[in-house]
Motif scaffolding. Structure first.
Motif, short mmCIF file in Angstrom:
data_model
loop_
_atom_site.label_atom_id
_atom_site.label_comp_id
_atom_site.label_asym_id
_atom_site.label_seq_id
_atom_site.Cartn_x
_atom_site.Cartn_y
_atom_site.Cartn_z
N HIS A 227 -13.19 37.23 8.09
CA HIS A 227 -11.85 37.23 8.48
C HIS A 227 -11.03 36.45 7.36
CE1 HIS A 227 -12.69 38.26 12.49
NE2 HIS A 227 -13.87 37.40 12.55
N PRO A 228 -10.53 37.15 6.35
CA PRO A 228 -9.91 36.74 5.18
C PRO A 228 -8.46 36.08 5.37
CG PRO A 228 -9.86 39.12 5.38
CD PRO A 228 -10.79 38.65 6.18
N ASP A 229 -7.91 36.37 6.68
CA ASP A 229 -6.73 35.62 6.92
C ASP A 229 -6.88 34.60 7.66
OD1 ASP A 229 -5.48 37.95 5.62
OD2 ASP A 229 -5.18 39.07 7.11
N LEU A 230 -7.94 33.98 8.13
CA LEU A 230 -8.03 32.97 9.04
C LEU A 230 -8.76 31.89 8.16
CD1 LEU A 230 -8.38 31.67 11.68
CD2 LEU A 230 -10.90 32.72 11.76
N TYR A 231 -7.82 30.65 8.24
CA TYR A 231 -8.12 29.35 7.53
C TYR A 231 -8.31 28.46 8.50
CZ TYR A 231 -6.52 31.55 3.44
OH TYR A 231 -6.43 32.30 2.10
N VAL A 232 -9.40 27.38 8.11
CA VAL A 232 -9.71 26.26 8.91
C VAL A 232 -9.54 24.94 8.35
CG1 VAL A 232 -11.50 27.70 10.20
CG2 VAL A 232 -12.10 26.81 8.35
N ASP A 233 -9.53 24.00 8.98
CA ASP A 233 -9.51 22.60 8.39
C ASP A 233 -11.01 22.19 7.92
OD1 ASP A 233 -9.82 19.60 8.36
OD2 ASP A 233 -7.88 19.77 9.29
N TYR A 234 -11.04 21.99 6.30
CA TYR A 234 -12.19 21.73 5.69
C TYR A 234 -13.15 20.69 6.26
CZ TYR A 234 -14.94 20.44 2.06
OH TYR A 234 -16.15 19.96 1.03
N SER A 235 -12.18 19.44 6.54
CA SER A 235 -12.71 18.16 6.79
C SER A 235 -13.56 18.26 8.28
CB SER A 235 -11.92 16.96 6.78
OG SER A 235 -10.84 17.20 7.80
N ILE A 236 -13.05 19.24 9.04
CA ILE A 236 -13.76 19.29 10.37
C ILE A 236 -14.73 20.30 10.28
CG2 ILE A 236 -13.31 20.36 12.71
CD1 ILE A 236 -10.47 19.27 12.59
N TRP A 237 -14.47 21.23 9.64
CA TRP A 237 -15.73 22.45 9.68
C TRP A 237 -16.84 21.81 8.71
CZ3 TRP A 237 -17.42 26.35 12.42
CH2 TRP A 237 -16.38 26.63 13.44
N ASN A 238 -16.49 21.02 7.72
CA ASN A 238 -17.57 20.50 6.66
C ASN A 238 -18.35 19.61 7.55
OD1 ASN A 238 -18.73 20.84 4.27
ND2 ASN A 238 -18.07 18.62 3.79
N ARG A 239 -17.71 18.69 8.37
CA ARG A 239 -18.59 17.77 9.19
C ARG A 239 -19.30 18.66 10.43
NH1 ARG A 239 -14.72 14.53 12.65
NH2 ARG A 239 -13.55 14.41 10.53
N ILE A 240 -18.93 19.60 10.96
CA ILE A 240 -19.83 20.47 11.76
C ILE A 240 -20.80 20.87 10.86
CG2 ILE A 240 -19.86 22.43 13.25
CD1 ILE A 240 -16.85 21.80 13.89
N ASN A 241 -20.65 21.41 9.93
CA ASN A 241 -21.56 22.26 9.16
C ASN A 241 -22.75 21.32 8.48
OD1 ASN A 241 -22.78 24.42 7.88
ND2 ASN A 241 -21.82 23.89 5.80
N MET A 242 -22.50 20.11 8.26
CA MET A 242 -23.33 19.00 7.72
C MET A 242 -23.91 18.24 8.80
SD MET A 242 -22.90 19.32 4.51
CE MET A 242 -23.77 17.75 3.84
N GLY A 243 -23.66 18.46 10.05
CA GLY A 243 -24.31 17.63 11.23
C GLY A 243 -25.18 18.91 11.89
N LEU A 244 -25.28 19.94 11.53
CA LEU A 244 -26.17 21.05 12.20
C LEU A 244 -27.51 20.82 11.46
CD1 LEU A 244 -23.98 24.15 12.43
CD2 LEU A 244 -24.49 22.61 14.44
N PRO A 245 -28.57 20.98 12.14
CA PRO A 245 -29.97 21.06 11.81
C PRO A 245 -30.19 21.99 10.76
CG PRO A 245 -30.06 20.94 14.28
CD PRO A 245 -28.54 21.05 13.75
N GLU A 246 -31.02 21.83 9.72
CA GLU A 246 -31.25 22.89 8.81
C GLU A 246 -31.49 24.20 9.52
OE1 GLU A 246 -34.18 23.49 4.80
OE2 GLU A 246 -33.88 21.59 5.68
#
Length: 57
Positions: free
Chosen positions: A20-39
């Motif tokens: 979805h090249p036209d969809l942008y998300v908040d970096y700090s929120i999505w990075n926190r989600i991504n880092m909090g998920l199990p490997e």
């Protein structure tokens, strides 16, 4: 200051990856989600998805 990044950066956490090249998300929120998920965690979680699709036993 909010930093918006292209949502495709986080495609790796989804079982079905769509661009979805036209969809942008908040970096700090999505990075926190991504880092909090199990490997190797994938959304939706396959065990939960199986239960939802099969229904109660």
């Amino acid at each position: 200051m909010r930093v918006q990044v292209i949502s495709d950066l986080y495609n790796g956490i989804f079982a079905v990856q769509q661009s979805h090249p036209d969809l942008y998300v908040d970096y700090s929120i999505w990075n926190r989600i991504n880092m909090g998920l199990p490997e190797k965690y994938i959304l939706p979680d396959q065990r939960i998805l199986t239960v939802l699709l099969e229904g109660p036993k």
